[in-house]
Design a protein around this motif. Structure first.
Motif, PDB file in Angstrom:
ATOM      1  N   ALA A   2       8.471 -13.214 -27.408  1.00  0.00           N
ATOM      2  CA  ALA A   2       9.949 -12.782 -27.941  1.00  0.00           C
ATOM      3  C   ALA A   2      10.250 -12.024 -29.137  1.00  0.00           C
ATOM      4  CB  ALA A   2      11.048 -13.521 -27.605  1.00  0.00           C
ATOM      5  N   THR A   3      11.017 -11.159 -29.138  1.00  0.00           N
ATOM      6  CA  THR A   3      11.060 -10.410 -30.563  1.00  0.00           C
ATOM      7  C   THR A   3      12.878 -10.172 -30.298  1.00  0.00           C
ATOM      8  OG1 THR A   3      11.273  -7.932 -29.279  1.00  0.00           O
ATOM      9  CG2 THR A   3       8.897  -9.043 -29.928  1.00  0.00           C
ATOM     10  N   LEU A   4      12.955 -10.137 -31.753  1.00  0.00           N
ATOM     11  CA  LEU A   4      14.702 -10.015 -31.852  1.00  0.00           C
ATOM     12  C   LEU A   4      15.152  -8.553 -31.856  1.00  0.00           C
ATOM     13  CD1 LEU A   4      17.449 -11.340 -32.430  1.00  0.00           C
ATOM     14  CD2 LEU A   4      16.440 -11.660 -34.629  1.00  0.00           C
ATOM     15  N   GLY A   5      16.324  -8.123 -31.550  1.00  0.00           N
ATOM     16  CA  GLY A   5      16.933  -6.460 -32.740  1.00  0.00           C
ATOM     17  C   GLY A   5      17.839  -6.643 -32.804  1.00  0.00           C
ATOM     18  N   PRO A  79       7.899  -7.835 -20.517  1.00  0.00           N
ATOM     19  CA  PRO A  79       9.286  -7.570 -21.264  1.00  0.00           C
ATOM     20  C   PRO A  79      10.534  -7.335 -20.816  1.00  0.00           C
ATOM     21  CG  PRO A  79       6.866  -6.370 -22.419  1.00  0.00           C
ATOM     22  CD  PRO A  79       7.157  -6.662 -20.747  1.00  0.00           C
ATOM     23  N   LEU A 105      12.637 -18.942 -31.994  1.00  0.00           N
ATOM     24  CA  LEU A 105      11.796 -17.780 -32.504  1.00  0.00           C
ATOM     25  C   LEU A 105      10.239 -17.664 -32.959  1.00  0.00           C
ATOM     26  CD1 LEU A 105      13.798 -14.502 -32.818  1.00  0.00           C
ATOM     27  CD2 LEU A 105      12.840 -15.071 -30.981  1.00  0.00           C
ATOM     28  N   ARG A 112       7.889 -18.384 -27.915  1.00  0.00           N
ATOM     29  CA  ARG A 112       6.683 -18.259 -28.258  1.00  0.00           C
ATOM     30  C   ARG A 112       6.135 -17.830 -27.160  1.00  0.00           C
ATOM     31  NH1 ARG A 112       4.795 -16.883 -33.554  1.00  0.00           N
ATOM     32  NH2 ARG A 112       6.284 -17.426 -34.506  1.00  0.00           N
ATOM     33  N   THR A 115       8.816 -13.274 -22.908  1.00  0.00           N
ATOM     34  CA  THR A 115       8.428 -12.344 -23.349  1.00  0.00           C
ATOM     35  C   THR A 115      10.071 -11.283 -23.598  1.00  0.00           C
ATOM     36  OG1 THR A 115       9.218 -11.663 -21.046  1.00  0.00           O
ATOM     37  CG2 THR A 115       6.648 -12.258 -22.025  1.00  0.00           C
ATOM     38  N   ARG A 117      13.397  -9.147 -25.050  1.00  0.00           N
ATOM     39  CA  ARG A 117      13.297  -8.471 -26.149  1.00  0.00           C
ATOM     40  C   ARG A 117      15.028  -8.950 -26.230  1.00  0.00           C
ATOM     41  NH1 ARG A 117       8.664  -9.327 -26.151  1.00  0.00           N
ATOM     42  NH2 ARG A 117       7.484  -7.397 -25.690  1.00  0.00           N
ATOM     43  N   ARG A 141      13.308 -11.554 -39.813  1.00  0.00           N
ATOM     44  CA  ARG A 141      12.411 -12.453 -38.105  1.00  0.00           C
ATOM     45  C   ARG A 141      13.276 -11.135 -36.906  1.00  0.00           C
ATOM     46  NH1 ARG A 141       9.561 -16.648 -37.530  1.00  0.00           N
ATOM     47  NH2 ARG A 141      10.457 -18.124 -38.429  1.00  0.00           N
ATOM     48  N   ALA A 142      13.905  -9.853 -37.441  1.00  0.00           N
ATOM     49  CA  ALA A 142      14.289  -8.908 -36.753  1.00  0.00           C
ATOM     50  C   ALA A 142      13.178  -7.608 -36.892  1.00  0.00           C
ATOM     51  CB  ALA A 142      15.449  -8.193 -36.631  1.00  0.00           C
ATOM     52  N   GLY A 143      12.651  -7.473 -35.592  1.00  0.00           N
ATOM     53  CA  GLY A 143      11.883  -6.144 -35.266  1.00  0.00           C
ATOM     54  C   GLY A 143      12.145  -5.226 -35.608  1.00  0.00           C
TER      55      GLY A 143
END
Length: 464
Positions: A2-5, A79, A105, A112, A115, A117, A141-143
């Motif tokens: 997972a990703t963070l925005g 994703p 995260l 981990r 998927t 976002r 942590r944020a992309g």
């Protein structure tokens, strides 16, 4: 994984519209938080997840320690954007929520194997800005960190369908580049031409029956960090009426300078004002209201509020139009000219600007000060004097002539004595009212005249 925005921006800029459209187009989840207790927020969040997954929860969420891992586990195949809008409402009643997201995260967390976002969105700028700052749990942590800005003055003109540069700028002086104001607040009503502008002001922003009438008040009331609206309105009124220094603001509202540091910091964190340094005097700065509608409200509407509520908009506008030209139009035009300089092509000043702002030059011979509205600086190189690419003066309602150019030349000479590199400095006159024939005919090199047509043109104005 997972990703963070993090997506932020002042209200009415279209963040929710864009993120909801993104979720719809990609099959993602879009959830809007409300002002509620933690228990109710968890229940509403669970209902949104159930509608999305079409799988009922076996056990209700006890807290966010249950909800966040469950959320991440729902996305394993591809994703998918997962939008949590109005996130500050959740973090206000559940201060541990950012830490829980950070944990999930991190190593060993449910994110981990996910998927998702995850996109956290909000309009409380002080809260959203703090999510990734300093020692905040989500720092690093944020992309993605995206701030949705208002339209530029050029884009706003296109959005409002205005082709007359003067009319476009007049409208921008009131509503700025906030997209929601056109459709949601004035139902698509735009001035037909310059002759219709005054009537448009009366029937929209000064009309007590339109949502735009009280919008400036709501913008302040919606900020959770503002607990004394009267004080903050007084600070904004001081800035709107030309008291832009710390001392000037304090004197205007009857407080000591140290007593207004906190409200100024809060307003700056809320992205309602900006602190702009004097590029020629270290330690000196001025404050500017970022939202044009607030400037208009404080300078024009607030003092005549009773009359406006009694439906006397036309009389109020006729009486305050000179104030509009002095306290709203003139400083706004200067700010637009600085925006123009920021985006200038290399041909205009000889190279791309590294820094654009304003400054004051002391003239010892006359014991006066020369205010430079548009200062364009080059990149600073070690052990070299700072090069000034351009010095500019901006006048909204004044035809500019040789006297304005001579004042800029005097400032250039004084700055050279102070150690600045001014050998190739371009002297720029920005005018909303035009230039004298003599100035137009002056063919000296190193000067440029920038009128409204040039401000709205795609290419750079011709050099001289």
């Amino acid at each position: 994984m997972a990703t963070l925005g993090v997506v932020s921006g002042r209200r009415r800029q279209g963040k929710s519209f864009l993120l909801e459209a993104l979720a719809q187009e990609t099959g993602g989840l879009y959830f809007v938080a409300t002002e509620a207790t933690e228990a109710e927020s968890l229940r509403i969040f669970a209902e949104a997840l159930t509608r999305y997954t079409r799988e009922p929860l076996e056990i209700p969420f006890r807290d966010w320690n249950d909800a966040i891992p469950y959320l991440f586990r729902q996305f394993r195949d591809r994703p998918v954007p997962v939008v949590i809008d109005e996130f500050p409402f959740l973090s206000k009643v559940s201060p541990s929520l950012p830490s829980i997201i950070q944990r999930e995260l991190g190593p060993g967390g449910s994110g981990r194997q996910s998927t998702a976002r995850l996109l956290l969105c909000g309009s409380a700028m002080s809260v959203m800005g703090g999510l990734l700052a300093g020692r905040a749990p989500l720092r690093g942590r944020a992309g993605l960190e995206l701030v949705v800005q208002p339209f530029s003055y050029r884009d706003a003109a296109e959005f409002w369908g205005l082709t007359d540069p003067r009319l476009a700028l007049l409208v921008h002086m009131i509503v700025g580049g906030t997209p929601a104001y056109r459709e949601e607040f004035v139902s698509g009503d735009a001035p037909a031409d310059l002759a219709d502008f005054d009537a448009w002001v009366v029937r929209t922003v000064l009309n007590r029956q339109t949502p735009l009438f009280r919008e400036a008040r709501y913008l302040l009331a919606e900020e959770s960090d503002i607990r004394d609206p009267a004080l903050y309105h007084s600070v904004l009124a001081a800035i709107a009426t030309g008291n832009t220094t710390n001392g000037g603001i304090a004197s205007y509202i009857g407080r000591r300078s140290d007593e207004i540091s906190h409200p100024l910091n809060v307003l700056e964190n809320c992205a309602l004002i900006a602190k702009e340094p004097d590029l020629f005097r270290n330690g000196r700065s001025r404050y500017r209201i970022v939202e044009p509608l607030i400037t208009f409200y404080e300078a024009i509407m607030r003092r005549r509020w009773t009359e406006l509520e009694r439906n006397r908009a036309e009389a109020v506008w006729e009486a305050t139009r000179p104030t509009f030209l002095k306290q709203v139009a003139a400083p706004h035009f200067e700010a637009v000219c600085r925006d123009f300089a920021v985006d200038a092509d290399v041909e205009l000043f000889g190279e791309l600007p590294a820094e654009v702002g304003s400054g004051v030059v002391n003239d010892p011979a006359t014991r006066t000060q020369i205010e430079i509205d548009v200062v364009v600086m080059a990149v600073q190189h070690p052990n070299e004097p700072r090069r000034i690419l351009s010095l500019g003066e901006a006048k909204w309602g004044e035809v500019m002539g040789h006297s304005h150019l001579q004042r800029l030349a005097r400032a250039r000479d004084l700055l050279a004595v102070k150690g600045f590199d001014t050998r190739d400095t371009v002297l720029a006159c920005y005018s909303g009212a035009g230039f004298t024939e003599g100035l137009h005919a002056d063919d000296r090199t190193g000067t440029v005249l920038i009128g409204l047509d040039q401000l709205y043109a795609d290419g750079p104005p011709p050099g001289r």
